[in-house]
Design a protein around this motif. Sequence first.
Motif: not given
Length: 308
Positions: A99-104, A127-130
């Motif tokens: 889900p990295g692209k939506y994390m922010g 975990e690393k991606s938040g």
Amino acid sequence: MKTKITEMLGIEYPIIQGGMAWVAEHHLAAAVSEAGGLGLIGGANAPGEVVREEIRKARELTKKPFGVNVMLMSPYADDVAKVVVEEGIKVVTTGAGIPGKYMGMWKEAGIKVIPVVASVAQARLMEKSGADAVVAEGMESGGHIGEATTMTLVPQVVDAVSIPVIAAGGIADGRGIAAAFMLGAEAVQMGTRFVVSKESIVSQAYKDRVIKAKDIDSTVTGMSHGHPIRCLRNKMTREYLKLEKEGRPFEELEYLTLGTLRKAVMEGDVDNGTVMAGQIAGMVKKEQTCKEMIEEMMAQAEALLGRK
């Protein structure tokens, strides 16, 4: 029962309902949340506006927290990712991707992000991606599965990450919940047991098939082409496995299953449809309300864990 997950999500019991396609809609999600767990609306391959409507319908049935499962491979994932923000959803679980692209965007909106993982490497990456927590799902579960069992996966993920871990796969009673806690989990996610709840909208034929299932009644299709799915044996799985054994191309096998989950869930065709269910189906013996299920399971788990 207080755990890191109940406190993080503002729920009474450490029980999360799986975001099952065609099954996890507003009636079921609201019923699980009302009973003190965390209900989830399954985004599956639904367009953003359909998910928005489901969220609003669930809000009419409960004021308690509930979440949305975002299937990252869906062609509508971008839209659904925005809808959960616009609708003020506070918990999102994700499957089939990173889900990295939506994390922010989600973090900015104060959303707790909980990806489903099938390996230690995936858990570390999340975990690393938040991610705020992860669901470690063993291959005993229904639907899309990985290769590790719940018993082996959960403790290894617990040891590998510092965020809370939720156990899933093969859990349908208080013994399973207690075992998950012994393995280091802070909550459990369950699907198959909730499929047969009175609030579940699946066809009666689907529910009856799960209730009548024996311990050896599930099978896995798609193992040879890297898309394994656990479901209950029927005419469709026999045909699929026969063709798979013959080495038929993925496209041909995929065509055989098009629309078959809907066929079983909505139309009650449990011979030609895909009856997704976990290996634990053999232990699910009756229809109950979500409240009855959760209270029964928690009483059993608390007694086993010496908390009562």
